[in-house]
Design a protein around this motif. Structure first.
Motif, PDB file in Angstrom:
ATOM      1  N   LEU A  30      33.732  -7.723 -57.190  1.00 47.62           N
ATOM      2  CA  LEU A  30      33.477  -7.449 -55.775  1.00 47.62           C
ATOM      3  C   LEU A  30      33.623  -8.752 -55.005  1.00 47.62           C
ATOM      4  O   LEU A  30      33.498  -9.836 -55.580  1.00 47.62           O
ATOM      5  CB  LEU A  30      32.053  -6.909 -55.583  1.00 47.62           C
ATOM      6  CG  LEU A  30      31.662  -5.679 -56.389  1.00 47.62           C
ATOM      7  CD1 LEU A  30      30.184  -5.347 -56.160  1.00 47.62           C
ATOM      8  CD2 LEU A  30      32.541  -4.501 -56.025  1.00 47.62           C
ATOM      9  N   THR A  31      33.868  -8.641 -53.723  1.00 47.08           N
ATOM     10  CA  THR A  31      33.914  -9.827 -52.879  1.00 47.08           C
ATOM     11  C   THR A  31      32.953  -9.653 -51.721  1.00 47.08           C
ATOM     12  O   THR A  31      32.737  -8.546 -51.222  1.00 47.08           O
ATOM     13  CB  THR A  31      35.329 -10.094 -52.330  1.00 47.08           C
ATOM     14  OG1 THR A  31      35.768  -8.944 -51.595  1.00 47.08           O
ATOM     15  CG2 THR A  31      36.309 -10.400 -53.452  1.00 47.08           C
ATOM     16  N   ALA A  32      32.378 -10.772 -51.315  1.00 47.39           N
ATOM     17  CA  ALA A  32      31.530 -10.840 -50.128  1.00 47.39           C
ATOM     18  C   ALA A  32      32.024 -12.074 -49.385  1.00 47.39           C
ATOM     19  O   ALA A  32      31.640 -13.191 -49.722  1.00 47.39           O
ATOM     20  CB  ALA A  32      30.069 -10.962 -50.506  1.00 47.39           C
ATOM     21  N   GLY A  33      32.953 -11.858 -48.441  1.00 46.04           N
ATOM     22  CA  GLY A  33      33.618 -13.000 -47.819  1.00 46.04           C
ATOM     23  C   GLY A  33      34.409 -13.732 -48.879  1.00 46.04           C
ATOM     24  O   GLY A  33      35.187 -13.132 -49.610  1.00 46.04           O
ATOM     25  N   MET A  34      34.167 -15.036 -49.002  1.00 47.98           N
ATOM     26  CA  MET A  34      34.897 -15.836 -49.995  1.00 47.98           C
ATOM     27  C   MET A  34      34.212 -15.838 -51.365  1.00 47.98           C
ATOM     28  O   MET A  34      34.710 -16.424 -52.315  1.00 47.98           O
ATOM     29  CB  MET A  34      35.050 -17.274 -49.506  1.00 47.98           C
ATOM     30  CG  MET A  34      33.737 -17.984 -49.308  1.00 47.98           C
ATOM     31  SD  MET A  34      33.988 -19.617 -48.634  1.00 47.98           S
ATOM     32  CE  MET A  34      32.987 -20.580 -49.727  1.00 47.98           C
ATOM     33  N   HIS A  35      33.089 -15.149 -51.490  1.00 47.50           N
ATOM     34  CA  HIS A  35      32.324 -15.141 -52.734  1.00 47.50           C
ATOM     35  C   HIS A  35      32.754 -13.978 -53.623  1.00 47.50           C
ATOM     36  O   HIS A  35      32.907 -12.854 -53.158  1.00 47.50           O
ATOM     37  CB  HIS A  35      30.834 -15.045 -52.432  1.00 47.50           C
ATOM     38  CG  HIS A  35      30.370 -16.096 -51.482  1.00 47.50           C
ATOM     39  ND1 HIS A  35      30.217 -17.415 -51.841  1.00 47.50           N
ATOM     40  CD2 HIS A  35      30.064 -16.027 -50.164  1.00 47.50           C
ATOM     41  CE1 HIS A  35      29.829 -18.109 -50.801  1.00 47.50           C
ATOM     42  NE2 HIS A  35      29.726 -17.291 -49.762  1.00 47.50           N
ATOM     43  N   ALA A 134      22.889  -7.389 -43.419  1.00 46.51           N
ATOM     44  CA  ALA A 134      23.289  -6.060 -42.943  1.00 46.51           C
ATOM     45  C   ALA A 134      24.503  -6.199 -42.033  1.00 46.51           C
ATOM     46  O   ALA A 134      24.563  -7.098 -41.195  1.00 46.51           O
ATOM     47  CB  ALA A 134      22.132  -5.398 -42.202  1.00 46.51           C
ATOM     48  N   GLY A 135      25.489  -5.322 -42.240  1.00 42.59           N
ATOM     49  CA  GLY A 135      26.732  -5.359 -41.468  1.00 42.59           C
ATOM     50  C   GLY A 135      27.871  -6.057 -42.178  1.00 42.59           C
ATOM     51  O   GLY A 135      29.037  -5.834 -41.868  1.00 42.59           O
ATOM     52  N   THR A 136      27.548  -6.921 -43.153  1.00 49.01           N
ATOM     53  CA  THR A 136      28.590  -7.575 -43.945  1.00 49.01           C
ATOM     54  C   THR A 136      29.286  -6.513 -44.792  1.00 49.01           C
ATOM     55  O   THR A 136      28.636  -5.619 -45.328  1.00 49.01           O
ATOM     56  CB  THR A 136      27.987  -8.654 -44.875  1.00 49.01           C
ATOM     57  OG1 THR A 136      27.321  -9.636 -44.083  1.00 49.01           O
ATOM     58  CG2 THR A 136      29.054  -9.316 -45.731  1.00 49.01           C
ATOM     59  N   LYS A 137      30.598  -6.631 -44.897  1.00 46.93           N
ATOM     60  CA  LYS A 137      31.351  -5.660 -45.685  1.00 46.93           C
ATOM     61  C   LYS A 137      31.754  -6.289 -47.021  1.00 46.93           C
ATOM     62  O   LYS A 137      32.364  -7.353 -47.054  1.00 46.93           O
ATOM     63  CB  LYS A 137      32.580  -5.193 -44.919  1.00 46.93           C
ATOM     64  CG  LYS A 137      33.221  -3.971 -45.515  1.00 46.93           C
ATOM     65  CD  LYS A 137      34.161  -3.295 -44.542  1.00 46.93           C
ATOM     66  CE  LYS A 137      34.712  -2.042 -45.155  1.00 46.93           C
ATOM     67  NZ  LYS A 137      35.470  -1.261 -44.210  1.00 46.93           N
ATOM     68  N   LEU A 138      31.395  -5.600 -48.096  1.00 47.71           N
ATOM     69  CA  LEU A 138      31.806  -6.024 -49.439  1.00 47.71           C
ATOM     70  C   LEU A 138      33.167  -5.427 -49.732  1.00 47.71           C
ATOM     71  O   LEU A 138      33.496  -4.338 -49.261  1.00 47.71           O
ATOM     72  CB  LEU A 138      30.807  -5.531 -50.487  1.00 47.71           C
ATOM     73  CG  LEU A 138      29.354  -5.995 -50.338  1.00 47.71           C
ATOM     74  CD1 LEU A 138      28.495  -5.398 -51.432  1.00 47.71           C
ATOM     75  CD2 LEU A 138      29.265  -7.502 -50.343  1.00 47.71           C
ATOM     76  N   GLY A 139      33.957  -6.133 -50.517  1.00 48.67           N
ATOM     77  CA  GLY A 139      35.259  -5.622 -50.941  1.00 48.67           C
ATOM     78  C   GLY A 139      35.272  -5.330 -52.418  1.00 48.67           C
ATOM     79  O   GLY A 139      34.485  -5.897 -53.175  1.00 48.67           O
ATOM     80  N   GLY A 140      36.155  -4.447 -52.820  1.00 49.84           N
ATOM     81  CA  GLY A 140      36.299  -4.127 -54.233  1.00 49.84           C
ATOM     82  C   GLY A 140      36.891  -2.752 -54.390  1.00 49.84           C
ATOM     83  O   GLY A 140      36.871  -1.936 -53.466  1.00 49.84           O
ATOM     84  N   PRO A 141      37.463  -2.495 -55.559  1.00 51.29           N
ATOM     85  CA  PRO A 141      38.166  -1.235 -55.798  1.00 51.29           C
ATOM     86  C   PRO A 141      37.256   0.001 -55.773  1.00 51.29           C
ATOM     87  O   PRO A 141      37.728   1.106 -55.618  1.00 51.29           O
ATOM     88  CB  PRO A 141      38.770  -1.425 -57.185  1.00 51.29           C
ATOM     89  CG  PRO A 141      37.908  -2.447 -57.848  1.00 51.29           C
ATOM     90  CD  PRO A 141      37.444  -3.356 -56.746  1.00 51.29           C
ATOM     91  N   ILE A 142      35.974  -0.209 -55.866  1.00 54.86           N
ATOM     92  CA  ILE A 142      35.036   0.909 -55.936  1.00 54.86           C
ATOM     93  C   ILE A 142      34.730   1.513 -54.562  1.00 54.86           C
ATOM     94  O   ILE A 142      34.392   2.673 -54.452  1.00 54.86           O
ATOM     95  CB  ILE A 142      33.751   0.466 -56.656  1.00 54.86           C
ATOM     96  CG1 ILE A 142      33.009   1.659 -57.198  1.00 54.86           C
ATOM     97  CG2 ILE A 142      32.870  -0.389 -55.788  1.00 54.86           C
ATOM     98  CD1 ILE A 142      32.112   1.349 -58.349  1.00 54.86           C
ATOM     99  N   PHE A 143      34.896   0.722 -53.507  1.00 58.71           N
ATOM    100  CA  PHE A 143      34.567   1.191 -52.168  1.00 58.71           C
ATOM    101  C   PHE A 143      35.743   1.922 -51.542  1.00 58.71           C
ATOM    102  O   PHE A 143      36.880   1.471 -51.630  1.00 58.71           O
ATOM    103  CB  PHE A 143      34.138   0.031 -51.272  1.00 58.71           C
ATOM    104  CG  PHE A 143      32.972  -0.733 -51.843  1.00 58.71           C
ATOM    105  CD1 PHE A 143      31.766  -0.105 -52.102  1.00 58.71           C
ATOM    106  CD2 PHE A 143      33.090  -2.080 -52.138  1.00 58.71           C
ATOM    107  CE1 PHE A 143      30.698  -0.801 -52.651  1.00 58.71           C
ATOM    108  CE2 PHE A 143      32.024  -2.779 -52.670  1.00 58.71           C
ATOM    109  CZ  PHE A 143      30.822  -2.143 -52.926  1.00 58.71           C
ATOM    110  N   ARG A 144      35.451   3.051 -50.855  1.00 58.27           N
ATOM    111  CA  ARG A 144      36.518   3.841 -50.202  1.00 58.27           C
ATOM    112  C   ARG A 144      36.764   3.344 -48.805  1.00 58.27           C
ATOM    113  O   ARG A 144      35.923   2.899 -48.110  1.00 58.27           O
ATOM    114  CB  ARG A 144      36.129   5.312 -50.119  1.00 58.27           C
ATOM    115  CG  ARG A 144      35.929   5.943 -51.470  1.00 58.27           C
ATOM    116  CD  ARG A 144      35.823   7.430 -51.333  1.00 58.27           C
ATOM    117  NE  ARG A 144      34.415   7.793 -51.460  1.00 58.27           N
ATOM    118  CZ  ARG A 144      33.874   8.845 -50.898  1.00 58.27           C
ATOM    119  NH1 ARG A 144      34.558   9.625 -50.138  1.00 58.27           N
ATOM    120  NH2 ARG A 144      32.622   9.136 -51.084  1.00 58.27           N
TER     121      ARG A 144
END
Length: 144
Positions: A30-35, A134-144
């Protein structure tokens, strides 16, 4: 006597197993910004019930993503969890709804502010240290 010992061993085996932390769950990046987060995925009832219980340590870039079948209000507590944890309640699209900090070995409820399908646990302070809220968007293949 041997039958009694064998029966006792069979009855106690699940208790011994229950004290072992889950270490071999599937993983997702997963990603959270650059993390980047290396998250174990707890997707079954048993995996979700055990969660991070009985763990004595967890690397800073790792966490556990709890995946539920449908969005609903999710509440977590820390019974048998030895690590202080941070928790993020995450909507279907990866947006963090709310976060909280959780103390080890407590029964205090930490709940999502609205129905969510995903919950991400990280080490205590992880979200705050990275400025993720709250409001930050995580990235990753699991999220639609």
């Amino acid at each position: 006597m041997m039958k009694s010992l064998a029966l006792a061993a069979l009855l106690l085996a699940p208790l011994a197993h229950a004290q072992e932390p889950q270490m071999n769950l599937p993983r997702v990046k997963l990603t959270a910004g650059m993390h980047v987060i290396d998250a174990q995925v707890a997707a079954t009832d048993e995996q979700r019930m055990t969660g991070l219980m009985h763990r004595k340590e967890m690397p800073q870039h790792e966490g556990m993503l709890f995946v539920f079948e449908a969005p609903s209000q999710q509440c977590f507590w820390m019974k048998n969890t030895l690590l202080p944890l941070a928790i993020a309640f995450v909507a279907d699209d990866g947006t963090i709804v709310n976060t909280d900090e959780m103390k080890p070995q407590t029964l205090d409820a930490h709940c999502s502010d609205k129905p969510v399908r995903y919950v991400l646990e990280m080490n205590k302070g992880w979200f705050a240290k990275k400025g993720i809220k709250a409001g930050t968007k995580l990235g990753g293949p699991i999220f639609r």
